[in-house]
Design a protein around this motif. Structure first.
Motif, PDB file in Angstrom:
ATOM      1  N   GLU A 132      27.291 -19.598  40.678  1.00 26.40           N
ATOM      2  CA  GLU A 132      28.230 -18.537  40.342  1.00 26.40           C
ATOM      3  C   GLU A 132      28.046 -18.085  38.895  1.00 26.40           C
ATOM      4  N   LYS A 133      28.115 -16.769  38.687  1.00 23.39           N
ATOM      5  CA  LYS A 133      27.960 -16.207  37.349  1.00 23.39           C
ATOM      6  C   LYS A 133      29.119 -16.641  36.462  1.00 23.39           C
ATOM      7  N   GLU A 134      28.802 -16.941  35.198  1.00 26.04           N
ATOM      8  CA  GLU A 134      29.817 -17.371  34.235  1.00 26.04           C
ATOM      9  C   GLU A 134      30.791 -16.226  33.972  1.00 26.04           C
ATOM     10  N   LEU A 135      32.089 -16.545  33.987  1.00 27.15           N
ATOM     11  CA  LEU A 135      33.108 -15.533  33.741  1.00 27.15           C
ATOM     12  C   LEU A 135      33.349 -15.350  32.244  1.00 27.15           C
ATOM     13  N   ARG A 136      33.764 -14.148  31.872  1.00 22.97           N
ATOM     14  CA  ARG A 136      34.116 -13.918  30.468  1.00 22.97           C
ATOM     15  C   ARG A 136      35.527 -14.448  30.217  1.00 22.97           C
ATOM     16  N   VAL A 137      35.695 -15.107  29.069  1.00 30.01           N
ATOM     17  CA  VAL A 137      36.957 -15.771  28.761  1.00 30.01           C
ATOM     18  C   VAL A 137      37.415 -15.399  27.349  1.00 30.01           C
ATOM     19  N   ASN A 138      38.713 -15.155  27.228  1.00 31.68           N
ATOM     20  CA  ASN A 138      39.358 -14.910  25.926  1.00 31.68           C
ATOM     21  C   ASN A 138      38.624 -13.847  25.103  1.00 31.68           C
ATOM     22  N   GLU A 139      38.118 -14.206  23.907  1.00 33.14           N
ATOM     23  CA  GLU A 139      37.510 -13.224  23.004  1.00 33.14           C
ATOM     24  C   GLU A 139      36.211 -12.612  23.540  1.00 33.14           C
ATOM     25  N   GLN A 140      35.667 -13.192  24.606  1.00 31.42           N
ATOM     26  CA  GLN A 140      34.465 -12.615  25.215  1.00 31.42           C
ATOM     27  C   GLN A 140      34.782 -11.316  25.958  1.00 31.42           C
ATOM     28  N   ILE A 141      36.069 -11.091  26.254  1.00 34.98           N
ATOM     29  CA  ILE A 141      36.490  -9.884  26.975  1.00 34.98           C
ATOM     30  C   ILE A 141      36.598  -8.737  25.967  1.00 34.98           C
ATOM     31  N   LYS A 142      35.741  -7.745  26.083  1.00 37.96           N
ATOM     32  CA  LYS A 142      35.621  -6.682  25.068  1.00 37.96           C
ATOM     33  C   LYS A 142      36.281  -5.362  25.458  1.00 37.96           C
ATOM     34  N   ASP A 184      43.986 -22.236  33.326  1.00 39.68           N
ATOM     35  CA  ASP A 184      43.318 -23.288  32.555  1.00 39.68           C
ATOM     36  C   ASP A 184      41.851 -23.229  32.956  1.00 39.68           C
ATOM     37  N   TYR A 185      41.015 -22.613  32.133  1.00 36.57           N
ATOM     38  CA  TYR A 185      39.630 -22.362  32.524  1.00 36.57           C
ATOM     39  C   TYR A 185      38.830 -23.660  32.656  1.00 36.57           C
ATOM     40  N   GLY A 186      39.120 -24.635  31.814  1.00 37.34           N
ATOM     41  CA  GLY A 186      38.424 -25.921  31.923  1.00 37.34           C
ATOM     42  C   GLY A 186      38.688 -26.578  33.262  1.00 37.34           C
ATOM     43  N   GLU A 237      50.484 -17.712  24.167  1.00 40.04           N
ATOM     44  CA  GLU A 237      51.885 -18.122  24.150  1.00 40.04           C
ATOM     45  C   GLU A 237      52.210 -19.060  25.321  1.00 40.04           C
ATOM     46  N   ARG A 238      51.576 -18.819  26.462  1.00 35.85           N
ATOM     47  CA  ARG A 238      51.850 -19.629  27.651  1.00 35.85           C
ATOM     48  C   ARG A 238      50.923 -20.844  27.775  1.00 35.85           C
ATOM     49  N   GLY A 239      49.980 -20.949  26.841  1.00 34.45           N
ATOM     50  CA  GLY A 239      49.098 -22.113  26.850  1.00 34.45           C
ATOM     51  C   GLY A 239      47.963 -22.026  27.852  1.00 34.45           C
ATOM     52  N   TYR A 240      47.515 -20.805  28.159  1.00 33.59           N
ATOM     53  CA  TYR A 240      46.434 -20.611  29.122  1.00 33.59           C
ATOM     54  C   TYR A 240      45.284 -19.819  28.496  1.00 33.59           C
ATOM     55  N   ASP A 241      44.181 -19.761  29.236  1.00 30.00           N
ATOM     56  CA  ASP A 241      43.063 -18.895  28.875  1.00 30.00           C
ATOM     57  C   ASP A 241      43.228 -17.576  29.613  1.00 30.00           C
ATOM     58  N   LEU A 242      42.668 -16.515  29.034  1.00 28.48           N
ATOM     59  CA  LEU A 242      42.600 -15.226  29.717  1.00 28.48           C
ATOM     60  C   LEU A 242      41.202 -15.111  30.306  1.00 28.48           C
ATOM     61  N   PRO A 253      39.107  -2.530  26.244  1.00 26.78           N
ATOM     62  CA  PRO A 253      40.381  -2.319  25.530  1.00 26.78           C
ATOM     63  C   PRO A 253      41.629  -2.655  26.346  1.00 26.78           C
ATOM     64  N   ARG A 254      41.566  -2.452  27.677  1.00 30.80           N
ATOM     65  CA  ARG A 254      42.751  -2.673  28.516  1.00 30.80           C
ATOM     66  C   ARG A 254      42.372  -3.466  29.768  1.00 30.80           C
ATOM     67  N   VAL A 255      43.310  -4.273  30.251  1.00 35.86           N
ATOM     68  CA  VAL A 255      43.058  -5.092  31.436  1.00 35.86           C
ATOM     69  C   VAL A 255      44.320  -5.137  32.302  1.00 35.86           C
ATOM     70  N   ARG A 256      44.106  -5.400  33.581  1.00 38.15           N
ATOM     71  CA  ARG A 256      45.228  -5.657  34.488  1.00 38.15           C
ATOM     72  C   ARG A 256      45.421  -7.179  34.521  1.00 38.15           C
ATOM     73  N   VAL A 257      46.613  -7.657  34.286  1.00 40.56           N
ATOM     74  CA  VAL A 257      46.853  -9.089  34.112  1.00 40.56           C
ATOM     75  C   VAL A 257      47.596  -9.699  35.309  1.00 40.56           C
ATOM     76  N   ILE A 258      47.081 -10.804  35.754  1.00 37.70           N
ATOM     77  CA  ILE A 258      47.727 -11.630  36.788  1.00 37.70           C
ATOM     78  C   ILE A 258      48.171 -12.918  36.105  1.00 37.70           C
ATOM     79  N   ASP A 259      49.434 -13.332  36.321  1.00 33.37           N
ATOM     80  CA  ASP A 259      49.896 -14.527  35.617  1.00 33.37           C
ATOM     81  C   ASP A 259      49.403 -15.802  36.280  1.00 33.37           C
ATOM     82  N   GLU A 260      49.801 -16.948  35.720  1.00 30.33           N
ATOM     83  CA  GLU A 260      49.309 -18.249  36.197  1.00 30.33           C
ATOM     84  C   GLU A 260      49.780 -18.586  37.604  1.00 30.33           C
TER      85      GLU A 260
END
Length: 204
Positions: free
Chosen positions: A2-12, A61-63, A40-45, A14-21
């Motif tokens: 599986e291709k590696e997903l972009r996480v946190n600051e790797q997401i470049k 939790d990406y890990g 704030e919620r202690g998760y990765d984006l 400007p806008r995203v649709r967000v799904i919560d935990e």
């Protein structure tokens, strides 16, 4: 793989649709605000659908996610390995020692998660007495009855007679649990015998 997903600051973007935990949609927001929310919620984006417009990101939790994915891949590899068909050949007039040797091999293959095809090969006029081959295969079915199920019953094909076994996961699990109980009870028995011996020595 599986291709590696972009996480946190790797997401470049400007806008995203967000799904919560919990899998609930929060809506579209700036990537900066989404990153702040995740922190704030202690998760990765994590960008889970980069092809969408705007891309879909999820709080997680990406890990832990990667660990679970690796576990799934290992399980799939194990299942693919379990699909390997092992073949064992028997002779209609084989001796007891040879039968036991091959039957034990069949049992080991089953316990390792493999399917087993057992064949009795008839040579020349032996084909006139297929009952000897059937007797051997029925013995093998009985021998493996506590760990395997018959997936394909005994059948005659040309100059050979065969039966196909598959691991019976429920029976194997029950067998392992019983063996574990026996080990534990054996250990408790040894301890009790030791205490009894100590009391006997003290009484002398």
């Amino acid at each position: 793989m599986e291709k590696e997903l972009r996480v946190n600051e790797q997401i470049k973007v400007p806008r995203v649709r967000v799904i919560d935990e919990n899998g609930q949609s929060i809506g579209i927001m700036s990537t900066r605000d989404a990153l702040r929310l995740a922190e704030e919620r202690g998760y990765d984006l994590v960008e889970v659908a980069p092809q969408a417009n705007p891309p879909v990101c999820r709080l997680m939790d990406y890990g832990k996610y990667k660990y679970e994915k690796q576990k799934e891949e290992k399980l799939h590899k194990k299942q693919r390995a379990a699909a390997v068909l092992k073949e064992l050949r028997f002779h209609p007039n084989m001796g007891e020692h040879d039968f036991q040797f091959k039957a034990r091999h069949a049992r080991e293959f089953i316990l390792d998660g493999h399917k087993v095809k057992a064949q009795v090969i008839f040579k020349g006029r032996e084909i006139l007495h297929t009952e000897f081959g059937e007797k051997i295969l029925k013995r093998l079915i009985e021998f493996l009855s506590d760990v395997a199920r018959v997936e394909q019953d005994i059948k005659l094909e040309g100059s050979s007679m065969s039966v196909l076994f598959a691991p019976d996961k429920r029976k194997i699990q029950m067998l392992k649990e019983q063996e574990e109980k026996n080990k534990q009870s054996g250990g408790q028995k040894s301890n009790a015998e030791g205490e009894e011996q100590s009391r006997s020595n003290e009484a002398l």
